[in-house]
Scaffold this motif. Structure first.
Motif, mmCIF file in Angstrom:
data_model
loop_
_atom_site.group_PDB
_atom_site.id
_atom_site.type_symbol
_atom_site.label_atom_id
_atom_site.label_comp_id
_atom_site.label_asym_id
_atom_site.label_seq_id
_atom_site.Cartn_x
_atom_site.Cartn_y
_atom_site.Cartn_z
ATOM 1 N N PHE A 1 49.907 18.999 -60.866
ATOM 2 C CA PHE A 1 50.948 19.838 -61.442
ATOM 3 C C PHE A 1 51.675 20.542 -60.306
ATOM 4 C CE2 PHE A 1 51.949 24.189 -62.854
ATOM 5 C CZ PHE A 1 52.775 23.923 -63.926
ATOM 6 N N GLY A 2 52.993 20.556 -60.348
ATOM 7 C CA GLY A 2 53.777 21.267 -59.349
ATOM 8 C C GLY A 2 54.718 22.248 -60.015
ATOM 9 N N ALA A 3 55.040 23.305 -59.313
ATOM 10 C CA ALA A 3 55.978 24.302 -59.818
ATOM 11 C C ALA A 3 56.897 24.718 -58.678
ATOM 12 C CB ALA A 3 55.231 25.515 -60.365
ATOM 13 N N HIS A 4 58.094 25.149 -59.034
ATOM 14 C CA HIS A 4 59.059 25.552 -58.015
ATOM 15 C C HIS A 4 60.015 26.582 -58.602
ATOM 16 C CE1 HIS A 4 61.232 25.257 -54.315
ATOM 17 N NE2 HIS A 4 62.343 24.823 -54.897
ATOM 18 N N ALA A 5 60.522 27.458 -57.732
ATOM 19 C CA ALA A 5 61.516 28.460 -58.118
ATOM 20 C C ALA A 5 62.732 28.302 -57.220
ATOM 21 C CB ALA A 5 60.935 29.867 -57.968
ATOM 22 N N TRP A 6 63.934 28.473 -57.811
ATOM 23 C CA TRP A 6 65.150 28.393 -57.027
ATOM 24 C C TRP A 6 66.208 29.291 -57.631
ATOM 25 C CZ3 TRP A 6 63.396 24.659 -60.311
ATOM 26 C CH2 TRP A 6 64.264 24.184 -61.293
ATOM 27 N N ILE A 7 67.255 29.543 -56.846
ATOM 28 C CA ILE A 7 68.338 30.442 -57.241
ATOM 29 C C ILE A 7 69.647 29.663 -57.305
ATOM 30 C CG2 ILE A 7 69.771 32.407 -56.484
ATOM 31 C CD1 ILE A 7 67.157 33.404 -57.397
ATOM 32 N N GLU A 8 70.412 29.928 -58.358
ATOM 33 C CA GLU A 8 71.750 29.361 -58.494
ATOM 34 C C GLU A 8 72.760 30.489 -58.684
ATOM 35 O OE1 GLU A 8 71.950 26.569 -61.727
ATOM 36 O OE2 GLU A 8 70.577 25.166 -60.758
ATOM 37 N N ILE A 9 73.939 30.262 -58.116
ATOM 38 C CA ILE A 9 75.091 31.127 -58.355
ATOM 39 C C ILE A 9 76.189 30.211 -58.860
ATOM 40 C CG2 ILE A 9 76.828 32.638 -57.327
ATOM 41 C CD1 ILE A 9 74.721 33.403 -55.215
ATOM 42 N N ASP A 10 76.711 30.503 -60.030
ATOM 43 C CA ASP A 10 77.750 29.659 -60.648
ATOM 44 C C ASP A 10 77.339 28.190 -60.669
ATOM 45 O OD1 ASP A 10 79.411 31.864 -61.092
ATOM 46 O OD2 ASP A 10 80.297 31.691 -59.096
ATOM 47 N N SER A 11 76.097 27.933 -61.057
ATOM 48 C CA SER A 11 75.534 26.578 -61.178
ATOM 49 C C SER A 11 75.417 25.828 -59.860
ATOM 50 C CB SER A 11 76.334 25.738 -62.182
ATOM 51 O OG SER A 11 76.294 26.363 -63.443
ATOM 52 N N ILE A 12 75.501 26.537 -58.742
ATOM 53 C CA ILE A 12 75.321 25.932 -57.417
ATOM 54 C C ILE A 12 74.030 26.478 -56.825
ATOM 55 C CG2 ILE A 12 76.251 25.744 -55.071
ATOM 56 C CD1 ILE A 12 79.043 26.119 -56.385
ATOM 57 N N VAL A 13 73.141 25.588 -56.406
ATOM 58 C CA VAL A 13 71.869 26.006 -55.820
ATOM 59 C C VAL A 13 72.135 26.622 -54.454
ATOM 60 C CG1 VAL A 13 69.594 25.260 -55.040
ATOM 61 C CG2 VAL A 13 70.629 24.180 -57.040
ATOM 62 N N VAL A 14 71.706 27.873 -54.272
ATOM 63 C CA VAL A 14 71.899 28.554 -52.990
ATOM 64 C C VAL A 14 70.576 28.801 -52.275
ATOM 65 C CG1 VAL A 14 74.083 29.636 -53.651
ATOM 66 C CG2 VAL A 14 71.930 30.856 -54.044
ATOM 67 N N MET A 15 69.468 28.619 -52.983
ATOM 68 C CA MET A 15 68.160 28.829 -52.366
ATOM 69 C C MET A 15 67.121 28.023 -53.119
ATOM 70 S SD MET A 15 66.436 32.279 -51.224
ATOM 71 C CE MET A 15 65.421 32.046 -49.813
ATOM 72 N N GLY A 16 66.281 27.306 -52.365
ATOM 73 C CA GLY A 16 65.170 26.594 -52.982
ATOM 74 C C GLY A 16 65.355 25.103 -53.113
ATOM 75 N N GLY A 17 66.347 24.538 -52.450
ATOM 76 C CA GLY A 17 66.543 23.093 -52.520
ATOM 77 C C GLY A 17 67.993 22.740 -52.776
ATOM 78 N N ASP A 18 68.202 21.520 -53.227
ATOM 79 C CA ASP A 18 69.542 21.081 -53.591
ATOM 80 C C ASP A 18 69.469 20.404 -54.962
ATOM 81 O OD1 ASP A 18 68.781 18.297 -53.255
ATOM 82 O OD2 ASP A 18 69.072 18.573 -51.106
ATOM 83 N N GLN A 19 70.625 20.157 -55.548
ATOM 84 C CA GLN A 19 70.670 19.612 -56.912
ATOM 85 C C GLN A 19 69.827 18.342 -57.046
ATOM 86 O OE1 GLN A 19 71.761 21.170 -59.422
ATOM 87 N NE2 GLN A 19 73.445 22.470 -58.805
ATOM 88 N N ARG A 20 69.918 17.458 -56.054
ATOM 89 C CA ARG A 20 69.202 16.185 -56.153
ATOM 90 C C ARG A 20 67.685 16.376 -56.093
ATOM 91 N NH1 ARG A 20 70.197 11.593 -51.892
ATOM 92 N NH2 ARG A 20 71.154 13.405 -50.981
ATOM 93 N N SER A 21 67.204 17.202 -55.155
ATOM 94 C CA SER A 21 65.756 17.389 -55.034
ATOM 95 C C SER A 21 65.163 18.153 -56.218
ATOM 96 C CB SER A 21 65.411 18.102 -53.723
ATOM 97 O OG SER A 21 65.873 19.444 -53.745
ATOM 98 N N LEU A 22 65.974 18.934 -56.903
ATOM 99 C CA LEU A 22 65.467 19.734 -58.021
ATOM 100 C C LEU A 22 65.467 18.987 -59.347
ATOM 101 C CD1 LEU A 22 67.141 23.111 -57.053
ATOM 102 C CD2 LEU A 22 64.725 22.500 -56.828
ATOM 103 N N LYS A 23 66.044 17.796 -59.379
ATOM 104 C CA LYS A 23 66.086 17.016 -60.627
ATOM 105 C C LYS A 23 64.689 16.642 -61.114
ATOM 106 C CE LYS A 23 70.625 15.085 -60.090
ATOM 107 N NZ LYS A 23 71.491 14.892 -61.180
ATOM 108 N N ARG A 24 63.726 16.601 -60.220
ATOM 109 C CA ARG A 24 62.377 16.212 -60.642
ATOM 110 C C ARG A 24 61.644 17.331 -61.389
ATOM 111 N NH1 ARG A 24 61.151 16.506 -54.666
ATOM 112 N NH2 ARG A 24 59.886 18.361 -54.428
#
Length: 151
Positions: free
Chosen positions: A106-129
């Motif tokens: 099991f994996g878990a992750h936290a990230w931050i978006e501003i206006d639907s753009i990832v600004v911390m914690g990865g990028d859109q492609r890596s976070l799709k999983r």
């Protein structure tokens, strides 16, 4: 750039790094000592709203500060970034996601978006999983949306 302007920018970056370090330490310790919901509620009250003051440098400052703090996980960093952004009048969304690892774990992750753009914690492609299980919006005019939303 004049010498005075350069000095002012360095001073601002240093102060932001020190503020980020203080928040990372506080949030890391709080995650050990307090329930997540209580910490989240406290973080909601930390919004000051100075419009955009060094906001674009917040993610980098938090990442740099987190390198010095053992156990400063993605959740610690995301919460610290969200508080710092809210203090600068920037609305952001913290997402928590989960996934199954290839080994069946099991994996878990936290990230931050501003206006639907990832600004911390990865990028859109890596976070799709990751499947989002909760999102928490904070900042100016978050109002009723500031409550965590179960995805």
């Amino acid at each position: 750039m004049s010498r005075r302007k350069g000095l002012s920018r360095r001073t601002g970056s240093t102060l932001l790094l020190l503020e980020a370090l203080a928040w990372v330490i506080f949030i890391r310790a709080s995650l050990w000592l307090r329930p997540y919901q209580k910490l989240l509620k406290f973080c909601q009250t930390c919004s000051i709203g100075h419009a955009g003051e060094h906001a674009e440098r917040v993610p980098r400052a938090v990442r740099r500060a987190a390198r010095w703090i053992p156990g400063a996980s993605c959740l610690t960093q995301a919460l610290a970034a969200q508080v710092l952004l809210a203090r600068r009048g920037v609305r952001s969304v913290l997402h928590l996601g989960v996934n199954l690892t290839p080994s069946g774990g099991f994996g878990a992750h936290a990230w931050i978006e501003i206006d639907s753009i990832v600004v911390m914690g990865g990028d859109q492609r890596s976070l799709k999983r990751y499947s989002r299980i909760i999102s928490h919006e904070t900042g100016p005019a978050a109002g009723a949306a500031a409550k965590p939303r179960i995805a």
